[in-house]
Design a protein around this motif. Structure first.
Motif, short mmCIF file in Angstrom:
data_model
loop_
_atom_site.label_atom_id
_atom_site.label_comp_id
_atom_site.label_asym_id
_atom_site.label_seq_id
_atom_site.Cartn_x
_atom_site.Cartn_y
_atom_site.Cartn_z
N PHE D 273 0.79 -1.24 0.00
CA PHE D 273 0.00 0.00 0.00
C PHE D 273 0.82 1.29 0.00
O PHE D 273 0.28 2.35 -0.25
CB PHE D 273 -0.97 0.00 1.20
N PHE D 274 2.11 1.19 0.30
CA PHE D 274 2.91 2.42 0.31
C PHE D 274 4.02 2.38 -0.75
O PHE D 274 4.46 1.30 -1.13
CB PHE D 274 3.59 2.61 1.68
N THR D 275 4.44 3.57 -1.19
CA THR D 275 5.68 3.67 -1.97
C THR D 275 6.63 4.57 -1.21
O THR D 275 6.26 5.20 -0.21
CB THR D 275 5.42 4.23 -3.38
N LYS D 276 7.84 4.67 -1.70
CA LYS D 276 8.87 5.32 -0.90
C LYS D 276 8.58 6.80 -0.62
O LYS D 276 9.13 7.37 0.33
CB LYS D 276 10.23 5.16 -1.56
N GLU D 277 7.74 7.43 -1.44
CA GLU D 277 7.43 8.84 -1.22
C GLU D 277 6.80 9.09 0.15
O GLU D 277 6.84 10.21 0.66
CB GLU D 277 6.48 9.35 -2.31
N ILE D 278 6.23 8.04 0.73
CA ILE D 278 5.55 8.19 2.00
C ILE D 278 6.48 8.73 3.08
O ILE D 278 6.04 9.37 4.04
CB ILE D 278 4.93 6.83 2.43
N PRO D 298 5.88 1.80 -7.42
CA PRO D 298 4.65 1.18 -7.92
C PRO D 298 4.92 -0.13 -8.66
O PRO D 298 4.15 -1.09 -8.53
CB PRO D 298 4.09 2.25 -8.88
N LYS D 299 5.99 -0.23 -9.42
CA LYS D 299 6.26 -1.47 -10.15
C LYS D 299 6.48 -2.63 -9.17
O LYS D 299 6.19 -3.79 -9.49
CB LYS D 299 7.46 -1.32 -11.07
N ASP D 300 7.01 -2.32 -8.02
CA ASP D 300 7.21 -3.37 -7.02
C ASP D 300 5.88 -3.83 -6.45
O ASP D 300 5.66 -5.02 -6.24
CB ASP D 300 8.13 -2.85 -5.90
N GLN D 301 5.01 -2.85 -6.20
CA GLN D 301 3.68 -3.24 -5.68
C GLN D 301 2.99 -4.19 -6.64
O GLN D 301 2.44 -5.21 -6.24
CB GLN D 301 2.83 -1.98 -5.49
#
Lengths: 488, 488, 488, 488
Positions: D273-278, D298-301
């Motif tokens: 649910f999170f990406t590094k921008e968090i 996102p590609k990892d999610q």
């Protein structure tokens, strides 16, 4: 009568460069190749090379010579004995090691090795700097200065108790290398796996040399390759992986290069010509073929040859490690030590070139240009030796004239280094180096050696981008990598 | 006074071979290179090359010239116009096509093309034989005789309605090639996917040139690559894949070579310099950049450069296909045809070398030796032209002297072929071929062309194992393959 | 006394669902499973299952029954004989084929097959529609209507002379399937390779059955897999690849699924239990084991088992193709035909379940739930049979009670289909289906069959997204693919 | 009147097992599920579940609760607070840690943790044993005894200064696990890379929370995965890789499983649910989302969701690590510490189930059965909890009744653990657990919690082969591996 146009003309040879073969003449003036052609003008000395093959002098970029370490094992060779053996086999340049051990001052180490080489070497030489104690002083002072002084490559161990670096230390070292433009070479095996396997084996009484092979499982090589490849990616730092032994290892290197990573690789004759069965002899005899990583399977040999063919590997070096098969060397630990106490390594400077000439040229595997590529031009580019490794005007006149028909059975009696044995005894090769020229001097003629100790010269190597870059940083591969590199 | 030692001496050039660069002189005697060196003796003609770069003459191994097909499209070029354009750009050898269409007698086809080339060509030439009608007579009589007569390569299409071969036919053709030792080159795209996509697009009113790109989905290339790679594996037959356009395609080739398959590959400037957006122009203008496969994405360009760097691809050819942008060529089908009716292909013989010199050398991507490798020594090896493609004593004196500083903006007015346009108009290159020598004759000097039509010579190519074998049959890959090969 | 709560209660069984095993009771009311539990209330009929295993009835999703083709080969079976053999082996549902040949009206084909099945089948049934003549009428009228009528899957051949589709035709068919939400199943082998190999073999006198295996090289499977995978990607259409036989084929499927493509797969007992040596018998005997693709190597068997374990394959079907070993079937072409004239296929409906029970459960390879998954719940999901394939309240009461200890040696005398032979003769299995229940009716009890011909029911299958989607369209995989899909 | 047949009947629910969904009733007797069906007999308590969804209770197999370490960080939670939060979110079982630190006696550690859990837990529980000090006593005495006592899984760290194991130690630990049949779980990141990056970052002033992400480059995860996969191969020991965060990491796991290695994997909601921008917030705020490895791209999610879909990962756990956002937790090191001093981890026990229900079911990504698989049946199999994780007769009656329409916006005020914040604040989910049953007891009804501290029960887990074996030892993968395994 007119003065001779050249000091030496080698006439009517089959001249082999790294890309072409043609019949013709090579003219040498002073230390350099002056001309290549047909019907060249007269030389002060004329060498009739009809029916002979002329190649560049070999460059052996991996050799342990005159190891200075206080404690532990000692090599058998002096610089003179090692380089004489090399010259007799058609090798005119060597990149050996200046080996720091823990607690040693790196600048002093290099000074000591340099003094020995300057005094004894009959061929040109350079050093990879082994860093085993990456102190602040080593990293910030000595190493940059030494790279500036012409030592453009560093070696690190990922295994061996007293010299191996932890991952952080390896990254510190690679960061210095990157800043200065030096190549990093690694012995890449997983220390933990090997130590664990060896301990368990010995505890169960498996102590013979053949268990050395079991103690180095294939995954101990591939694990370390995957690790160093990622460190290289993280810092965008060129790395040469030494002595690749497995098919899977070769595949990792091919994959990494395909991704644009700056990964280079070497293998050695012992991996091309031996399989693991070679260790399985009665008693301690197998110790003669103990080296690390060990010899593997036939499928691995095929994969290594292919990696050379495809250019995934750039060089075949000897990893010359001269331990006599007696109590001064292999048997130092006593008559029946467990395999962990036996010195690792085999002598190889002398026969690397004839073994490869036989396998690659006489047996028809690849042709002459590929032989030149992996024994001379490849290591010259990889390690920044722009005057070496090929036959072209202006390059150093390092040349080998081969009798391509001569058959020789290798045996201990032929050995010129101080180990007095060769692991290749009994093999018959076709093709033999008859005349060896080093910077315009004929140093070997038939059986005679004509070079004085100390006549070899230090090859100052300019750091900078490695001569054959595989790729650029590919941002999409790892966004963080860019950031990592900016931390350097 | 002594007779000159050489007919021509090019003096003080930066000489670039496929592996080395050095300052020196090159002496030419008759049609051949006689010597390379420093301070060569006098030449009858002396060319001062100070500040210039000397490379081998370019070899363009993929060009459609003077297409003879009765119906359908006609090329704009004659052999004279095409080869003059090539020569002006530094290309001294071309491998064009002798193109059989259905119902044609292959022997007659080759005779007809040969007559035209002999009459008009100003550079040396050879033919890939396009086989579109593999009848018994073609396969059993004509083709073997033509290969023996020096036509050592065959081309087959996997797409295009009137010329493509079914899989069985392709295997039949490859079986003949294998028996005779000829190379097979393929245009590898999946016909069904393209036809299906194009039909659907046109049905829906998507008729502009830009839909040409959509009609050739990436998978139509990779599918055909996977298919031809397996056919090559089945028969152990060397195959060159023409005009690779995608990253995935390059990866398939790399994988196949790593498995030891005899797969070779080419890309073209249009894939290195254009992306698909180039087609998206008002009206029919985009037709100027219509070629198959189409230009792709920036990521593909990166992958193609890397494949050249790694040696996965051996050559960059032009795929010269000269259709004028008027009713005789691109617009033949009327002012607003759907994209399927527009002739595919772009002119390219003239600017291939300057474009690559600029990108690879002036812009610093790889260096001179790699430029030589992909434009000259690579195709020479791939297609068995042992006298061509490098600078070494004994080779044909095909040489180009470059002004590495000269900047030229490409424009239609410079075009020497009969299309009278160039898709590269507007691009500025640094580095320009000033003097071009073909077998010892200076045929281009500045703007002047000094070669007579018909002075080019047919290059008889010996069949046999391809010059740069990638690998041997790997039995474990496919046990049935051995058996398949024995059926040949 | 109270009315019985259930029609049947199977009591104290080891109940195996596709995910769990537990001891308990299953209550059946009418055609459905009403309850699962411990100590269920009384049933009108009580079956003591102590020491027995209860699984869902098998679903065999690949069977050729009562082939109607005018010319060419005829199957031995009627719907009655085939489904009786299935029922006796624990299979209660079958997806057979309604096979259009060229020139046939698809609607009529389906009507004809449906009539035969309705009359003869003792188990529930559905059809994959084989489309061999994709005319406008077939594609635009018949096929959509038939899918709407409950025929939710289509089969296409990439090989076999009279039925295979060209790539464009296959795309046309897939486009209809996508619009309607039907699954596409393929026999994926490269026709050209097989035809070419077979022709060469026969020309050289290699005519025995064992050359059937050589004529189907491994790459003929992998080539076709790579092709259909890319077609699936192009149109975003789910595809089931039938009868996977090779390790490389399994790897292609795994890779495709990992990329998010909607690829599903089946293998068959003949690939799990035989290797190619099975064909190598004196004379024509080997014909009994001739099927396409042929049996492969032990390494392939391992790979197929693993693909089942990992979920890369969803089902094991029989590919039942009943040709008697006499002049009406396998030997129709005469006593010594070449292998190309021998009917391809083996009978398999009857023993698929016991063979897999033995291999997966009794021999301990996977456990009961995996057995249920590949024989029942897997095909139920793959082919949209939501009332079938597992043991849960509300599902059809299709149940098999196994004696897990009973050992049976398979032999021709046991065969209930009309081929009167089994390729598995001589194999001993542990575990045997004793009681078989189909929609609440006990149709097999020991040796007795209690089902009337025509008591099986057509399973109307709703089209729509396949029940176990592997993935979503991954835009980055192929930007053109989205566009391709929009053309549908 | 007859006694009720069941203690509870949940009637007319949409019952979701790990493979099927159907409308029906579930009867509970005592602690167990007694029956599933339609129209079940009367229960002492009847729960009308019309319009509701019934799933198994969640199993969260990765939670740090009540950390006992003397020095260093302290978790905020007690066993009561943590398990109450879990229960309120629909989780009825937890596998937490008994964490040895260096110098601690493992047996005592387990005793201490057990006492706390027994006293406080409201749900059933087990422990993974963290081994940070693998002394002779730990390995030879404590660990075997503890595994025999029902602690069937061990956890090891490859990073974090005070707890990580060297490769030899990890192999020692895995050897014990293999002998006893225990699972080994790992936190797999390369310590050296992270330490090196972090040190360089902080030296240059990059101290904010967002640099935590940069300090954990993607290759630090993939390197460690490659290493642990090879250790698993060497010893043939099952390994679960915790909290996979990258696409490349997922690919390594998929590849390893395809090779038959016994590799299993988990991811966590924070990676889905999170990406590094968090992390990139003003000041220290980002600390709320600091966990290791960090959130990625996102590609990892997408890759993680696909790995769940394909079964490459078996479970989604919370990695609950309860540090309050105040001076007792995240901010303990002072108001502006560098990122290395901030406690790693987020609370997650409470909202894992609703977050996944919303994403997988309400938003339609996969369907209910997959939700059950990754939250309940997957971890039950992976960690040997045969009575847990699904809805089948005989299993523990751990059940959750969901209102699939209810929308809830997560916020700190809802938090029941002692961190008093949730990283998911602001997210609105559809679907909410209304009634939670643990072994037949209704412990949550709407907002009300009805379970007493200490009512949870220790789940004794039998060691032995892991419940879902991926594969057998594949000898061809690594011949030495067999030997390695025999050393155990």
């Amino acid at each position: 009568m007119a003065a001779p146009a050249y000091d030496i003309v080698i006439r009517n040879a089959l001249v082999a460069t790294s890309t072409a073969c043609f019949e013709g003449d090579v003219g040498v003036s002073g230390e350099r190749i002056a001309a290549i052609g047909h019907g060249l003008a007269q030389g002060a000395r004329e060498i009739d090379a009809t029916g002979k093959v002329l190649t560049p002098g070999g460059i052996d970029a991996h050799a342990h010579i005159a190891q200075l370490s206080g404690g532990g094992l000692l090599n058998a060779d002096t610089w003179e004995s090692a380089t004489v053996s090399a010259a007799c086999g058609g090798t005119t340049s060597v990149v050996a090691f200046a080996a720091q051990h823990q607690g040693m001052d790196l600048a002093q180490v290099v000074a000591d090795y340099s003094a020995l080489a300057a005094e004894g070497s009959v061929i040109d030489y350079a050093f990879h700097l082994i860093v085993a104690d990456p102190t602040e002083k080593t990293l910030k002072e000595h190493l940059p200065a030494l790279i500036d002084a012409g030592h453009a490559s560093i070696k690190a161990f990922m295994t061996y108790d007293k010299v191996r670096l932890r991952d952080e230390q390896l990254l510190d070292l690679m960061a210095v290398a990157r800043e200065k433009g030096a190549m990093v070479c690694v012995h890449a095996e997983n220390h933990g796996m090997i130590a664990w396997m060896a301990k368990r084996l010995v505890e169960r009484g498996y102590v013979d040399p053949k268990y050395h092979s079991i103690a180095h499982p294939r995954v101990s090589e591939t694990e370390a390759f995957e690790r160093i490849v990622r460190m290289s990616a993280l810092l965008d730092q060129p790395v040469t992986i030494f002595h690749v032994s497995t098919k899977e290892g070769a595949a990792i290197i091919r994959r990494a290069r395909g991704e644009g990573l700056k990964i280079f690789a070497e293998t050695c004759p012992q991996y091309l010509f031996f399989t693991k069965e070679i260790l399985d002899r009665p008693g301690i005899e197998g110790a003669k073929w103990m080296f690390s990583p060990p010899a593997r399977e036939p499928k691995d040999q095929e994969a290594l040859w292919r990696a050379l063919e495809l250019g995934d590997f750039q060089t075949v070096s000897s990893d010359h490690a001269p331990y006599a098969f007696d109590e001064t060397g292999k048997l130092m630990a006593g008559p029946n030590p467990d395999f962990r106490q036996i010195a690792n390594g085999v002598p190889g400077l002398q026969f690397r070139m004839p073994l490869l000439f036989d396998a690659m040229v006489s047996k028809g595997r690849f042709g002459l240009s590929k032989f030149v590529a992996v024994t001379a031009s490849g290591p010259a580019r990889l390690y920044n030796l722009p005057n070496k490794g090929d036959i072209a005007p202006g390059l150093d006149a390092d040349l080998v004239l081969w009798d391509p028909k001569r058959q020789v059975t290798l045996e201990d009696a032929l050995v010129r280094d101080k180990t007095r044995y060769t692991p290749y005894a009994g093999m018959t090769v076709t093709g033999w180096p008859e005349t060896v020229i080093r910077r315009g001097d004929v140093i070997v003629e038939g059986e005679a050696l004509r070079a004085a100790p100390g006549s070899g010269r230090f090859m100052r190597r300019k750091a900078g981008s490695c001569a054959e870059p595989t790729g650029r940083l590919e941002a999409e591969l790892d966004p963080a990598r860019n950031f990592g590199a900016t931390l350097l």
